[in-house]
Design a protein around this motif. Structure first.
Motif, PDB file in Angstrom:
ATOM      1  N   VAL A   1       3.441   5.347  -5.951  1.00 53.28           N
ATOM      2  CA  VAL A   1       4.243   5.368  -7.428  1.00 53.28           C
ATOM      3  C   VAL A   1       3.669   6.079  -8.101  1.00 53.28           C
ATOM      4  O   VAL A   1       3.298   6.482  -8.841  1.00 53.28           O
ATOM      5  CB  VAL A   1       4.196   4.074  -7.865  1.00 53.28           C
ATOM      6  CG1 VAL A   1       4.327   3.814  -9.465  1.00 53.28           C
ATOM      7  CG2 VAL A   1       5.481   2.647  -7.336  1.00 53.28           C
ATOM      8  N   THR A   2       2.124   5.916  -7.108  1.00 52.17           N
ATOM      9  CA  THR A   2       0.606   6.449  -7.541  1.00 52.17           C
ATOM     10  C   THR A   2       0.890   8.332  -7.769  1.00 52.17           C
ATOM     11  O   THR A   2       0.694   8.977  -9.107  1.00 52.17           O
ATOM     12  CB  THR A   2      -0.500   7.257  -7.146  1.00 52.17           C
ATOM     13  OG1 THR A   2      -1.292   5.617  -6.714  1.00 52.17           O
ATOM     14  CG2 THR A   2      -1.667   8.246  -7.568  1.00 52.17           C
ATOM     15  N   LEU A   3       1.992   8.816  -7.029  1.00 52.32           N
ATOM     16  CA  LEU A   3       2.004  10.282  -6.568  1.00 52.32           C
ATOM     17  C   LEU A   3       3.538  10.383  -8.492  1.00 52.32           C
ATOM     18  O   LEU A   3       4.128  11.603  -8.705  1.00 52.32           O
ATOM     19  CB  LEU A   3       2.412  10.743  -5.764  1.00 52.32           C
ATOM     20  CG  LEU A   3       1.225  11.182  -4.940  1.00 52.32           C
ATOM     21  CD1 LEU A   3       2.068  11.975  -3.506  1.00 52.32           C
ATOM     22  CD2 LEU A   3       0.500  11.837  -4.742  1.00 52.32           C
ATOM     23  N   LEU A   4       4.069   9.521  -8.598  1.00 51.68           N
ATOM     24  CA  LEU A   4       5.383  10.034  -9.401  1.00 51.68           C
ATOM     25  C   LEU A   4       5.340  10.205 -10.587  1.00 51.68           C
ATOM     26  O   LEU A   4       3.877  10.006 -11.391  1.00 51.68           O
ATOM     27  CB  LEU A   4       6.141   8.339  -9.710  1.00 51.68           C
ATOM     28  CG  LEU A   4       7.228   7.883  -8.592  1.00 51.68           C
ATOM     29  CD1 LEU A   4       7.434   6.458  -9.421  1.00 51.68           C
ATOM     30  CD2 LEU A   4       8.264   8.518  -8.260  1.00 51.68           C
TER      31      LEU A   4
ATOM     32  N   TRP B   1       0.821  -1.210   0.327  1.00 50.59           N
ATOM     33  CA  TRP B   1      -0.226  -0.602   0.618  1.00 50.59           C
ATOM     34  C   TRP B   1       1.289   1.597  -0.233  1.00 50.59           C
ATOM     35  O   TRP B   1       0.826   2.086  -0.395  1.00 50.59           O
ATOM     36  CB  TRP B   1      -0.698   0.171   1.208  1.00 50.59           C
ATOM     37  CG  TRP B   1      -2.450   0.104   0.752  1.00 50.59           C
ATOM     38  CD1 TRP B   1      -2.766   1.835   1.675  1.00 50.59           C
ATOM     39  CD2 TRP B   1      -2.869   0.322   0.113  1.00 50.59           C
ATOM     40  NE1 TRP B   1      -3.822   1.903   0.705  1.00 50.59           N
ATOM     41  CE2 TRP B   1      -4.252   1.258  -0.024  1.00 50.59           C
ATOM     42  CE3 TRP B   1      -3.369  -1.144  -0.374  1.00 50.59           C
ATOM     43  CZ2 TRP B   1      -5.578   1.271  -0.747  1.00 50.59           C
ATOM     44  CZ3 TRP B   1      -4.765  -1.190  -1.229  1.00 50.59           C
ATOM     45  CH2 TRP B   1      -5.957  -0.495  -1.485  1.00 50.59           C
TER      46      TRP B   1
ATOM     47  N   LYS C   1       2.465   1.726  -3.622  1.00 55.70           N
ATOM     48  CA  LYS C   1       1.599   2.516  -4.289  1.00 55.70           C
ATOM     49  C   LYS C   1       0.576   3.551  -4.290  1.00 55.70           C
ATOM     50  O   LYS C   1       0.592   4.282  -4.828  1.00 55.70           O
ATOM     51  CB  LYS C   1      -0.013   1.302  -4.139  1.00 55.70           C
ATOM     52  CG  LYS C   1      -1.272   1.869  -4.355  1.00 55.70           C
ATOM     53  CD  LYS C   1      -2.292   0.616  -4.161  1.00 55.70           C
ATOM     54  CE  LYS C   1      -3.505   0.901  -4.201  1.00 55.70           C
ATOM     55  NZ  LYS C   1      -4.392   1.336  -5.368  1.00 55.70           N
ATOM     56  N   GLU C   2       1.048   3.975  -2.750  1.00 53.19           N
ATOM     57  CA  GLU C   2       0.925   5.962  -3.122  1.00 53.19           C
ATOM     58  C   GLU C   2       2.139   5.870  -3.119  1.00 53.19           C
ATOM     59  O   GLU C   2       1.887   7.472  -4.180  1.00 53.19           O
ATOM     60  CB  GLU C   2       0.800   6.030  -0.675  1.00 53.19           C
ATOM     61  CG  GLU C   2      -0.077   5.181  -0.268  1.00 53.19           C
ATOM     62  CD  GLU C   2      -1.013   5.461   0.612  1.00 53.19           C
ATOM     63  OE1 GLU C   2      -1.784   5.277   1.598  1.00 53.19           O
ATOM     64  OE2 GLU C   2       0.406   5.879   1.254  1.00 53.19           O
TER      65      GLU C   2
ATOM     66  N   PHE D   1       0.149  11.676   1.657  1.00 54.90           N
ATOM     67  CA  PHE D   1      -0.022  10.284   0.861  1.00 54.90           C
ATOM     68  C   PHE D   1      -1.280   9.750   0.469  1.00 54.90           C
ATOM     69  O   PHE D   1      -0.869   9.244  -0.655  1.00 54.90           O
ATOM     70  CB  PHE D   1       1.504   9.535   1.169  1.00 54.90           C
ATOM     71  CG  PHE D   1       2.690   9.643   1.070  1.00 54.90           C
ATOM     72  CD1 PHE D   1       3.449   9.839  -0.463  1.00 54.90           C
ATOM     73  CD2 PHE D   1       3.087   9.621   1.700  1.00 54.90           C
ATOM     74  CE1 PHE D   1       4.502   9.960  -0.512  1.00 54.90           C
ATOM     75  CE2 PHE D   1       4.836  10.997   1.665  1.00 54.90           C
ATOM     76  CZ  PHE D   1       5.587  10.457   0.473  1.00 54.90           C
ATOM     77  N   GLY D   2      -1.711   9.762   1.107  1.00 52.53           N
ATOM     78  CA  GLY D   2      -3.311   9.057   0.871  1.00 52.53           C
ATOM     79  C   GLY D   2      -4.250   9.503   1.814  1.00 52.53           C
ATOM     80  O   GLY D   2      -3.897  10.790   2.362  1.00 52.53           O
ATOM     81  N   ASP D   3      -4.894   8.862   1.726  1.00 49.09           N
ATOM     82  CA  ASP D   3      -6.241   9.380   3.023  1.00 49.09           C
ATOM     83  C   ASP D   3      -7.416   7.647   3.263  1.00 49.09           C
ATOM     84  O   ASP D   3      -8.191   7.795   3.398  1.00 49.09           O
ATOM     85  CB  ASP D   3      -7.691   9.885   1.812  1.00 49.09           C
ATOM     86  CG  ASP D   3      -8.107   9.497   1.122  1.00 49.09           C
ATOM     87  OD1 ASP D   3      -7.247   7.963   0.620  1.00 49.09           O
ATOM     88  OD2 ASP D   3      -8.824  10.405   0.315  1.00 49.09           O
TER      89      ASP D   3
END
Lengths: 215, 316
Positions: B85-88, B79, B82-83, B280-282
């Protein structure tokens, strides 16, 4: 007036679609993708409606359908091009049986295969449409120019609400040509329902703007 | 009564201590809300509530079995990655390499589950490091390749390799002359690091004046840092029974873990700043994403692990 639709000789069973969403789609979006939804309150509580979204991935239609309760999913029809999804094989089977797509012609439109009556019939039956007015999957997160087909449909069904939706990261997760999705967080941003009217070009522009503004 | 408590296995004694901490935190929140009803304490309330869930899930996994705890850490790694790489800013040509990146996580935890230390320690730093750029080369898009390889491999090192050290702790044999084993060491590590985060937050919110890293992380203050570290060192004595350490060593190790955790938090704050995001996420209410919670662990886990392996525990 369009003639009433001919009754299906044998109604398609619903359980494959039900299983597909329960066992594959929902767990996939919850645990693998972690789908984030903004503006869920704008989703209409009743059919029919026309949902208009940008298109970057095969995940797009499934993710949108997964937002609705199972009881409504059979009435929600992604509009799919016959030239891509009607060529036989696994893709055609999945899209017909599991997604219950509404196949329409995209190329070589004539009087016989005109998609407009097919779409209007579906709306008249109380079915909702998921429509990708860019016409095909694009790469990148930008919204491409909408084609004019959507305006013909909206102009002929002025009472049906149109929901603009922006899909984010779907094309990064499963781009065109890729077979394996990457587990990136994807987002569905839903705008408030609209009833655009006026000239075709104005309708196209209004919808394109609405989707772009959700970026 | 006390005799019965002391006779309990260390993992269950730790469970009671965690429960006591949570009850205390909820009681203090309730008292603050009664005392100053006009103040907005919704963030604090959300944080405490999330702690109940996180502590229950984590302790539950550790208490039930080593396998379940490994699955827990593997999901944390997955997880967090994932957080990240989503922002990359990944390129379309990176797709194949990204699939491999995420496949690395289950493989890395598989080495841990089989107890293959040699492979665990070289898999990401050597083999994935060598192979991943080749997958990028296969995509035939040299522009931006170095940046992609660098950012992807950095994330794998931090969230795949670094964090998985917490998982390998579970495989450590029990140390003679104490009650410590892999499980209790994991509990000690996570307790010290998370208590340190909480204490730094509490001290910083209450007395924080002088900023440590004004550019990187404006919420971190010297008052919070020093108060948090000292409080954590004292509290770590309470859970010394989880370790093979004496009193002074416990204090030293918890100081070291606090520093490592602080470094991890600072690095991840800088990364967030680079990406232009606050969290980084919610996933976790009041805390942000998984990565906002495990940032300190990514640094503290390898430090703790290699300290133990060097000074206390002989590996096979």
């Amino acid at each position: 007036m369009t003639p009433p639709p001919a009754p299906l000789s044998r109604p398609r069973p619903r359980w494959p679609q039900w299983l597909f969403f329960c066992l594959i789609v929902r767990p996939f979006f919850a645990l693998f993708i972690g789908l984030r939804v903004r503006g869920a309150e704008h989703l209409p509580g009743r059919d029919p409606f026309i949902l208009v979204a940008n298109h970057t991935s095969h995940l797009d239609a499934v993710s949108l359908m997964s937002l609705f309760p199972l009881s409504r999913i059979p009435r929600i029809r992604p509009v799919a091009a016959v030239d891509h999804f009607g060529q036989g094989g696994l893709l055609t089977w999945v899209t017909r049986v599991c997604l219950n797509v509404l196949p329409v012609a995209r190329k070589g439109i004539s009087r016989e295969n005109n998609p407009l009556p097919v779409l209007l019939d579906a709306l008249a039956r109380g079915e909702s449409l998921i429509f990708f007015p860019e016409g095909t999957r694009h790469s990148g997160e930008q919204v491409s120019a909408f084609r004019s087909g959507i305006a013909h449909l909206v102009a002929r069904a002025p009472q049906v609400p149109v929901i603009p939706v922006r899909l984010v990261n779907m094309g990064r997760s499963l781009p065109k040509g890729a077979l394996v999705p990457v587990p990136l967080f994807c987002e569905v941003r839903i705008g408030s329902p609209m009833k655009p009217h006026g000239a075709r070009q104005e309708i196209v522009r209004a919808l394109e703007e609405a989707v772009r503004e959700l970026g | 009564m006390i005799h019965k408590l002391l006779a309990m296995p260390p993992v269950w004694r730790m469970g009671l201590i965690i429960l006591a901490c949570l009850v205390l935190a909820s009681a203090i929140t309730l008292w603050l809300r009664r005392r100053w009803p006009e103040r907005d304490l919704s963030e604090l309330t959300a944080r405490v509530r999330a702690w109940w869930v996180m502590a229950t899930v984590f302790f539950g996994a550790v208490a039930v079995s080593n396998t379940l705890s490994l699955v827990f850490f593997a999901l944390m790694s997955f997880w967090a990655l994932k957080e990240y790489v989503t922002l990359l800013r990944t390129r379309p040509a990176d797709h194949g390499a990204l699939v491999l990146t995420f496949l690395t996580i289950p493989v890395q935890y598989y080495w841990i589950a089989t107890g293959w230390f040699g492979m665990f320690i070289v898999f990401i730093p050597v083999w994935v490091f060598l192979l991943l750029p080749l997958r990028l080369v296969m995509a035939k898009e040299p522009e931006g390749l170095t940046a992609s390889a660098g950012t992807i491999l950095w994330g794998l090192m931090a969230f795949g390799f670094g964090l998985s050290h917490a998982g390998y702790l579970l495989q450590l044999p029990s140390t003679p002359g104490s009650e410590a084993n892999g499980r209790t060491l994991v509990l000690f590590l996570v307790f010290v690091v998370e208590v340190s985060d909480v204490m730094q937050y509490v001290w910083g919110k209450t007395f924080g004046r002088r900023k440590i890293l004004p550019v990187i992380s404006p919420n971190k203050t010297w008052e919070g840092f020093i108060g948090g570290v000292l409080t954590t060192a004292l509290l770590s004595l309470l859970v010394r029974f989880l370790t093979p350490f004496g009193v002074w060593e416990t204090l030293g190790v918890s100081l070291m873990l606090c520093l490592a955790g602080f470094a991890g938090g600072a690095v991840m704050s800088a990364v967030k700043r680079d990406f232009g995001v606050k969290d980084f996420g919610d996933l976790i209410p009041g805390h942000g994403g998984t990565l906002d919670r495990v940032d300190s662990l990514c640094y503290a886990a390898p430090v703790f692990f290699h300290y133990l392996v060097h000074y206390h525990i002989k590996l096979g």
